[in-house]
Write a protein that holds these residues in place. Structure first.
Motif, short mmCIF file in Angstrom:
data_model
loop_
_atom_site.label_atom_id
_atom_site.label_comp_id
_atom_site.label_asym_id
_atom_site.label_seq_id
_atom_site.Cartn_x
_atom_site.Cartn_y
_atom_site.Cartn_z
N VAL A 230 -51.67 52.72 10.80
CA VAL A 230 -53.08 52.31 10.69
C VAL A 230 -53.21 51.11 9.74
O VAL A 230 -54.10 51.10 8.87
CB VAL A 230 -53.98 53.47 10.21
N ALA A 231 -52.37 50.12 9.93
CA ALA A 231 -52.29 49.01 8.97
C ALA A 231 -53.59 48.20 8.88
O ALA A 231 -53.81 47.49 7.90
CB ALA A 231 -51.13 48.09 9.36
N HIS A 232 -54.43 48.34 9.87
CA HIS A 232 -55.65 47.52 9.92
C HIS A 232 -56.79 48.09 9.08
O HIS A 232 -57.80 47.44 8.91
CB HIS A 232 -56.13 47.43 11.38
N ASP A 255 -65.13 37.98 13.20
CA ASP A 255 -63.82 38.44 12.75
C ASP A 255 -63.87 38.79 11.26
O ASP A 255 -64.41 38.03 10.46
CB ASP A 255 -62.78 37.32 12.92
N GLY A 256 -63.30 39.91 10.91
CA GLY A 256 -63.18 40.28 9.49
C GLY A 256 -64.44 40.89 8.92
O GLY A 256 -64.47 41.25 7.75
N ALA A 257 -65.49 41.04 9.72
CA ALA A 257 -66.77 41.51 9.17
C ALA A 257 -66.98 43.01 9.33
O ALA A 257 -67.95 43.55 8.82
CB ALA A 257 -67.93 40.78 9.84
N ASP A 262 -59.71 45.86 9.89
CA ASP A 262 -59.31 44.46 10.05
C ASP A 262 -60.06 43.51 9.12
O ASP A 262 -60.45 42.41 9.51
CB ASP A 262 -59.49 44.04 11.52
N ARG A 263 -60.28 43.94 7.90
CA ARG A 263 -60.93 43.05 6.94
C ARG A 263 -59.88 42.09 6.37
O ARG A 263 -58.71 42.43 6.21
CB ARG A 263 -61.58 43.87 5.81
N ASP A 264 -60.31 40.89 6.03
CA ASP A 264 -59.36 39.89 5.56
C ASP A 264 -58.62 40.34 4.29
O ASP A 264 -57.45 40.03 4.09
CB ASP A 264 -60.07 38.56 5.31
N PRO A 293 -57.88 42.92 17.66
CA PRO A 293 -57.81 42.02 18.81
C PRO A 293 -56.55 41.16 18.72
O PRO A 293 -56.09 40.83 17.60
CB PRO A 293 -59.06 41.15 18.66
N ALA A 294 -56.01 40.81 19.87
CA ALA A 294 -54.72 40.10 19.91
C ALA A 294 -54.70 38.89 18.97
O ALA A 294 -53.71 38.67 18.26
CB ALA A 294 -54.41 39.69 21.34
N HIS A 295 -55.80 38.14 18.92
CA HIS A 295 -55.75 36.91 18.12
C HIS A 295 -55.72 37.19 16.61
O HIS A 295 -55.46 36.30 15.81
CB HIS A 295 -56.92 35.98 18.48
N ARG A 296 -55.96 38.44 16.21
CA ARG A 296 -55.91 38.79 14.78
C ARG A 296 -54.56 39.40 14.40
O ARG A 296 -54.28 39.67 13.24
CB ARG A 296 -57.01 39.80 14.45
N ARG A 297 -53.71 39.66 15.40
CA ARG A 297 -52.46 40.38 15.16
C ARG A 297 -51.47 39.55 14.33
O ARG A 297 -50.74 40.07 13.50
CB ARG A 297 -51.85 40.74 16.51
N ALA A 298 -51.51 38.23 14.58
CA ALA A 298 -50.52 37.35 13.95
C ALA A 298 -50.57 37.44 12.42
O ALA A 298 -49.55 37.30 11.75
CB ALA A 298 -50.76 35.91 14.40
N ARG A 299 -51.72 37.71 11.87
CA ARG A 299 -51.83 37.74 10.41
C ARG A 299 -51.04 38.93 9.84
O ARG A 299 -50.51 38.86 8.75
CB ARG A 299 -53.30 37.84 9.99
#
Ligand code: NOJ
Length: 568
Positions: A230-232, A255-257, A262-264, A293-299
């Motif tokens: 549950v890393a997010h 994103d991040g809100a 998935d918070r920054d 979401p896929a585009h947030r995975r890279a971080r």
């Protein structure tokens, strides 16, 4: 041929500014994970050495020869920590100990030594979003007063209503039911999963330091990497007023809100962890279970963060050529962006096994199907297994690391007809019987057809094994060259031999429903997910997931071919 895709190259090659760690990564010892085959052990169901019906660490040690013969590069162990098993061990009482039912720290060391002796790395599961309600710090929190430092280690909030008798918000937990539990003094604690899994407060420095201590504890014992549960969800914004469940679910949140996921700020935590990982030689690895979401995975997967993140796209997709190709394209691009290698997963301890998913018509609602006891619709298990082997061969040919789940090398199907009174997954009770849960993929492995409990245990297995598992036992498959076990061994051996740069080039024009690509060095993978046989391209066939018909690749089959020097 079109589209040369290069997946992310090793960070060492991209960035020379990061000092000695990066330099060390160039020697290969630090990059083992990039194209590793990682085998997931769900310890309580793998092998039971002491006869109490629950798999244990000595059971893993006893089966190291199986893992070595299979040819995996690493083993990832799901939690083996002390736990009341409210969520299959993902409710951790003490992160720096072994559940006495599963063994001792000495047995852990013996297991690591045996795996390392066989050239197999060890990855352990870290569960940082929540502890169990039996954790010492949670018991201290309950005994302490509202507003105390003890309570601050978890997410407590005052309830609504005059005496705090109403939950702070209407949020629901992932396993069903409310996400808040009253503690009787006007305060409630948050649990995103079961009530026995209170969420940690990651804004608390003590919590952060304690997890650094846990990571060091296992890294010092020789663990090579970590799978992060549950890393997010670690970072949360609990400022008042709390949003409603409907507001949380709004799909137009930037994103991040999101307040809970998935918070920054979560990446600040992983930057600290990365410093710790990189203080080891070779650096310890980590892979994020991040449902974002896929585009947030890279971080999550970046070299400054955990280094790798699971992609569950194939695990959620129907076996369709265009879909498989799109998923591979997307994920290799994401891997390139993050500097990580991609991950590929078809099965794990949370989902219906892929040999069974593929036995069902596309689009089957798995939850409803499980509730029918696995009968409606009726699965075509032979086709499911054929497709599963084809998909596995497809995945094993891709650039990146492949995560296998225990028992898939035996072609095990899901056990969908477990009676209600043996179910352990909290989702069953929490959903009031609407979600049968994940026990069907956690049934103990069949090692030996003629032995009691199919060689899993001398006692009674904690989940019953169906009679049909006997025909799939490891010893039955052992000498059979057409068995799924033989196929996995062969596939892993050939993959090791052909292992190439992290590049892929699609091959077009191979036929309807076919997905095909080449890897550097003359390795071609052709997967036929269509309805008709197709002619194979040129090259020497070095692996097939099922029988060929001359040079014709039948439906639901994958072939690997080599050309040029690789053929010799
Ligand atoms: C993800 C794990 O894979 C799953 O088994 C567990 O129930 C949840 N996280 C909560 O820890």
């Amino acid at each position: 041929m079109t589209d040369v895709l290069e997946a992310g190259s090793a960070p060492a090659a991209q960035d020379s500014t990061q000092g000695s760690t990066r330099d060390r990564r160039e020697d290969g010892a630090a990059t083992w994970w990039r194209q590793a085959v990682v085998y997931q052990v769900y310890p309580r169901s793998f092998a039971d050495a002491d006869g109490d019906g629950l798999g244990d660490l000595a059971g893993v040690t006893a089966h190291v020869p199986h893992l070595a013969r299979l040819g995996v590069d690493a083993v990832w162990l799901s939690p083996f920590y002390p736990s009341q098993l409210a969520d299959g061990g993902y409710d951790v009482d003490d992160h720096r100990a072994v559940d006495p039912r599963l063994g001792t720290l000495e047995q852990f060391d013996e297991m690591v030594a045996a795996l390392h002796g066989a050239g197999i790395k060890v990855v352990v599961d870290i569960v940082p979003n929540h502890s169990s309600d039996q954790h010492r710090w949670f018991r201290e929190a309950l005994a302490a007063a509202p507003g105390s430092p003890e309570r601050d280690r978890y997410v407590f909030a005052r309830g609504r209503g005059e005496r705090g008798e109403l939950p702070p918000s209407d949020w629901t937990a992932v396993f069903g039911g409310p996400a808040w539990e009253h503690v009787g003094d006007g305060e409630w604690y948050l649990h995103m999963f079961a009530p026995e899994q209170p969420d940690w407060n990651w804004a608390n420095r003590e919590v952060r330091d304690d997890f650094l201590r846990t990571l060091r504890f296992w890294a010092d014992r020789g663990v090579d990497g970590f799978r992060v549960d549950v890393a997010h969800a670690l970072a949360k914004d609990m400022s008042l007023p709390l949003p409603t469940a409907a507001e949380l679910a709004a799909d137009d949140l930037p994103d991040g809100a999101h307040r809970l996921t998935d918070r920054d700020e979560v990446h600040e935590i992983y930057r600290e962890w990365r410093e710790l990982f990189d203080s080891y030689d070779p650096p310890r690895t980590a892979v994020a279970e991040a449902w974002v979401p896929a585009h947030r995975r890279a971080r999550y997967a970046s070299p400054e963060g955990l280094g790798q993140a699971f992609n569950f796209d194939l695990l959620q997709a129907d076996p369709d050529a265009a879909t498989f190709r799109r998923i591979v394209d997307d994920n290799l691009r994401l891997a390139r962006e993050s500097g990580a290698s991609s991950t590929w997963v078809l099965s794990n301890h949370d989902v219906v096994r892929h040999a069974t998913r593929y036995a069902l018509p596309a689009g089957t609602d798995l939850r409803t199907w499980l509730l029918s006891g696995g009968t409606d619709p009726a699965p075509d298990l032979a086709r499911g297994l054929r497709l599963a082997r084809a998909a596995t061969a497809f995945v094993l040919a891709l650039p990146g690391s492949a995560y296998l789940y225990q028992g898939e090398e035996l072609g095990l199907p899901e056990v969908a007809d477990l009676p209600a009174d043996v179910l352990q997954d909290p989702t069953w009770v929490r959903s009031a019987g609407e979600d049968k849960g994940r026990d069907g993929c956690r049934v103990p492995l069949p090692w030996s057809a003629a032995a009691p409990a199919l060689g899993f245990s001398s006692g009674t297995p904690h989940l019953p094994q169906p009679e049909r598992f006997a025909g799939l036992a490891a010893d039955v498959q052992e000498g059979d060259p057409s068995s799924t076990l033989s196929f996995y061994r062969e596939a892993l051996a050939v993959r090791r031999r052909l292992r190439a740069e992290e590049e892929l080039t699609w091959v077009d024009g191979t036929g309807d429903g076919v997905v095909a690509f080449t890897r550097p060095g003359g390795w071609t993978c052709v997967t036929n997910l269509g309805d008709e046989g197709v002619e194979l391209p040129g090259g020497t066939v070095v692996l097939t997931s099922g029988p060929l018909d001359g040079r014709t690749l039948p439906p639901a089959t994958t072939a690997w071919l080599v050309t040029g020097t690789a053929a010799r």
